[in-house]
Design an enzyme around this catalytic site. Structure first.
Site, mmCIF file in Angstrom:
data_model
loop_
_atom_site.group_PDB
_atom_site.id
_atom_site.type_symbol
_atom_site.label_atom_id
_atom_site.label_comp_id
_atom_site.label_asym_id
_atom_site.label_seq_id
_atom_site.Cartn_x
_atom_site.Cartn_y
_atom_site.Cartn_z
ATOM 1 C CE LYS A 2 23.630 -0.559 -5.551
ATOM 2 N NZ LYS A 2 23.778 -1.095 -4.209
ATOM 3 N N GLY B 109 9.914 -1.014 4.503
ATOM 4 C CA GLY B 109 10.373 -2.026 3.546
ATOM 5 C C GLY B 109 10.410 -3.373 4.223
ATOM 6 N N GLY C 210 11.508 -6.322 2.492
ATOM 7 C CA GLY C 210 12.212 -7.215 1.577
ATOM 8 C C GLY C 210 13.325 -7.914 2.339
ATOM 9 C CB VAL D 276 17.425 -4.865 4.149
ATOM 10 C CG1 VAL D 276 17.966 -4.086 5.338
ATOM 11 C CG2 VAL D 276 18.507 -5.063 3.105
ATOM 12 N N GLY D 277 14.605 -5.612 5.319
ATOM 13 C CA GLY D 277 13.554 -5.365 6.308
ATOM 14 C C GLY D 277 13.193 -6.628 7.093
HETATM 15 P P1 NAD Z 1 14.104 -5.903 -1.670
HETATM 16 O O1 NAD Z 1 13.779 -5.675 -3.100
HETATM 17 O O2 NAD Z 1 14.285 -7.283 -1.178
HETATM 18 O O3 NAD Z 1 12.993 -5.206 -0.722
HETATM 19 C C1 NAD Z 1 12.602 -3.873 -0.846
HETATM 20 C C2 NAD Z 1 11.335 -3.684 -0.017
HETATM 21 O O4 NAD Z 1 11.019 -2.307 0.013
HETATM 22 C C3 NAD Z 1 10.102 -4.418 -0.543
HETATM 23 O O5 NAD Z 1 9.413 -4.985 0.556
HETATM 24 C C4 NAD Z 1 9.241 -3.299 -1.146
HETATM 25 O O6 NAD Z 1 7.873 -3.587 -1.091
HETATM 26 C C5 NAD Z 1 9.605 -2.170 -0.200
HETATM 27 N N1 NAD Z 1 9.344 -0.838 -0.720
HETATM 28 C C6 NAD Z 1 9.681 -0.287 -1.900
HETATM 29 N N2 NAD Z 1 9.253 0.982 -1.959
HETATM 30 C C7 NAD Z 1 8.624 1.234 -0.793
HETATM 31 C C8 NAD Z 1 7.971 2.356 -0.230
HETATM 32 N N3 NAD Z 1 7.883 3.500 -0.896
HETATM 33 N N4 NAD Z 1 7.450 2.261 1.016
HETATM 34 C C9 NAD Z 1 7.547 1.121 1.709
HETATM 35 N N5 NAD Z 1 8.167 0.023 1.249
HETATM 36 C C10 NAD Z 1 8.698 0.083 0.016
HETATM 37 O O7 NAD Z 1 15.420 -5.021 -1.404
HETATM 38 P P2 NAD Z 1 16.481 -5.197 -0.240
HETATM 39 O O8 NAD Z 1 17.568 -6.091 -0.703
HETATM 40 O O9 NAD Z 1 15.784 -5.460 1.047
HETATM 41 O O10 NAD Z 1 17.120 -3.738 -0.215
HETATM 42 C C11 NAD Z 1 16.458 -2.649 0.400
HETATM 43 C C12 NAD Z 1 17.430 -1.482 0.495
HETATM 44 O O11 NAD Z 1 18.568 -1.869 1.256
HETATM 45 C C13 NAD Z 1 17.998 -0.972 -0.830
HETATM 46 O O12 NAD Z 1 18.228 0.409 -0.700
HETATM 47 C C14 NAD Z 1 19.335 -1.674 -0.951
HETATM 48 O O13 NAD Z 1 20.258 -0.972 -1.749
HETATM 49 C C15 NAD Z 1 19.764 -1.652 0.507
HETATM 50 N N6 NAD Z 1 20.737 -2.667 0.863
HETATM 51 C C16 NAD Z 1 20.483 -3.973 0.657
HETATM 52 C C17 NAD Z 1 21.425 -4.907 1.069
HETATM 53 C C18 NAD Z 1 21.152 -6.383 0.968
HETATM 54 O O14 NAD Z 1 21.897 -7.147 1.591
HETATM 55 N N7 NAD Z 1 20.132 -6.811 0.273
HETATM 56 C C19 NAD Z 1 22.626 -4.499 1.646
HETATM 57 C C20 NAD Z 1 22.845 -3.147 1.828
HETATM 58 C C21 NAD Z 1 21.894 -2.236 1.449
#
Ligand code: NAD
Length: 368
Positions: free
Chosen positions: A79, A177, A179, A181-182
């Site tokens: 990472k 969240g 982003g 994933v959400g």
């Molecule tokens: P991203 O940057 O696209 O989205 C993150 C989201 O979280 C944003 O909407 C942000 O506003 C929100 N956020 C941040 N802090 C917050 C809080 N305190 N309360 C509410 N919302 C909050 O990131 P992502 O790629 O969606 O990744 C999110 C998580 O999933 C991370 O932990 C990442 O390691 C994990 N993850 C991502 C993937 C992937 O395919 N992108 C795969 C496995 C795990």
């Protein structure tokens, strides 16, 4: 630029290397942790945040070792963290400088994570020819745009729901969240018939017990920057999201959001860990004692890295989605059966299976 290397032989599996990179001329700092490479070169995302620490990157790299192992990938865990504002106009410069610094760190293959995306991976690839989660124009499978992790979470839910005594089609879903994933989770869960009733981002939460229109919500987020501007719901603060009554809760934002001090507020029957390390170990044990099923990050959110590894192996999009479905469904069942039979938290069950493969691979290597 200066580099600091440290190794830790006392730890059973990792970390193998903790590298801190300082770039005084560009005024930023980055971290890379290679946790374990017994199964192959490590794959793991590049987190871009002003808050990311060595400790966080270490924990995340260890999760990647577990995730890649149990997903049957020929990759170890690693990472990285780049400590800058993810919205900085200098982002491309930071990524290019970072890429050059890891050029010869062949045992680490970068991928997207919070604060980075396929464009960032394209910059790294342009510099050093090594990255995953690339745009499709340059041969990639853009895992965030394709919603690989959200797709995997919904596959995981189909297997986990009966263990939690709920029916996916009847389930109310709450997502922290919005982003990559959400958003993909909201889309995939609503396509499977579940009702998304609340989501949040850094500005707050939006809640409607009758359900949110996921497409409309995506438009609102894209055009206004926050889900709280969605009109057909009640705005709450970020923390209140956890006490909303629901069947499925998906933390999909930052680490350690469910802890001893707020775990009692949770009324969901099933938690699917979309984010990495969203629940402290102590809180996971409390959830287990309360009979709330929590599927660990490295099982539930493995869709992204499975797609990244498929891209690296030059597989097609269809093959990648098939691999995500097959592996996540199989692993969810495997760990939930073990957890049930041995009365241990799902994370303990999953870790023992994942570690076994890593330790076996380590036994074939000299000096690991
Ligand atoms: P991203 O940057 O696209 O989205 C993150 C989201 O979280 C944003 O909407 C942000 O506003 C929100 N956020 C941040 N802090 C917050 C809080 N305190 N309360 C509410 N919302 C909050 O990131 P992502 O790629 O969606 O990744 C999110 C998580 O999933 C991370 O932990 C990442 O390691 C994990 N993850 C991502 C993937 C992937 O395919 N992108 C795969 C496995 C795990």
């Amino acid at each position: 630029m200066s580099k600091f290397f440290a190794t830790n032989k006392a730890v059973e599996i990792g970390p193998q290397k903790i590298i801190q990179l300082f770039f005084p001329h560009s005024n930023f700092h980055a971290i890379v942790v290679v946790d374990n490479t017994a199964l192959g070169p490590s794959i793991g995302g590049v987190r871009v945040s002003l808050d990311v620490t060595v400790e966080e990157v270490k924990r995340l790299a260890m999760v990647m070792t577990m995730k890649n192992s149990i997903s049957g990938l020929p990759h170890g865990g690693g990472k990285a963290g780049i400590i800058v504002d993810p919205k900085s106009p200098e982002k491309e410069h930071y990524f290019r400088v970072f890429a050059q610094a890891i050029k010869e760190l062949y045992e680490y293959i970068p991928g997207p994570d919070m604060g980075s995306n396929e464009e960032c991976m394209a910059w790294i690839y342009d510099e050093i020819g090594r990255a995953t989660g690339l745009p499709e124009e340059i041969g990639g499978l853009p895992l965030d745009r394709l919603g690989a992790t959200g797709y995997g979470l919904a596959e995981c839910a189909e297997i986990a729901c009966p263990y939690a005594g709920i029916e996916l089609k009847m389930a109310r879903v709450v997502i922290q969240g919005f982003g990559s994933v959400g958003r993909a989770s909201a889309k995939n869960f609503s396509e499977k018939g579940a009702t998304v009733i609340a989501v949040s981002d850094t500005k707050g939460s939006i809640y409607n017990p009758d359900g949110l229109d996921v497409n409309e919500l995506m438009d609102v987020k894209r055009t206004t920057g926050s889900v709280i501007n969605y009109k057909k719901g009640t705005v709450k603060n970020c923390e209140d999201l956890f006490s909303i009554p629901c069947e499925i809760l998906i933390p999909a934002a930052t680490p350690d959001v469910i802890r001893r001090d707020n775990v009692d507020r949770i009324s969901a029957k099933l938690i699917l860990q979309g984010a990495n390390i969203p629940i402290t170990r102590e809180a996971e044990e409390i959830l287990h004692k309360r009979g709330i099923l929590s599927v660990p990050d490295f099982i539930a959110n493995a869709g992204g890295v499975i797609m990244a590894a498929m891209e690296y192996a030059k597989k097609s999009e269809g093959e990648a989605f098939d691999a995500i479905s097959e592996r996540i469904r199989k692993n969810t069942k495997l760990i939930l059966e073990k957890s049930l039979n041995e009365d241990i938290p799902p994370r303990d069950a999953a870790e023992s299976i994942a570690k076994e493969r890593v330790l076996k691979a380590m036994s074939y290597k000299k000096g690991l």
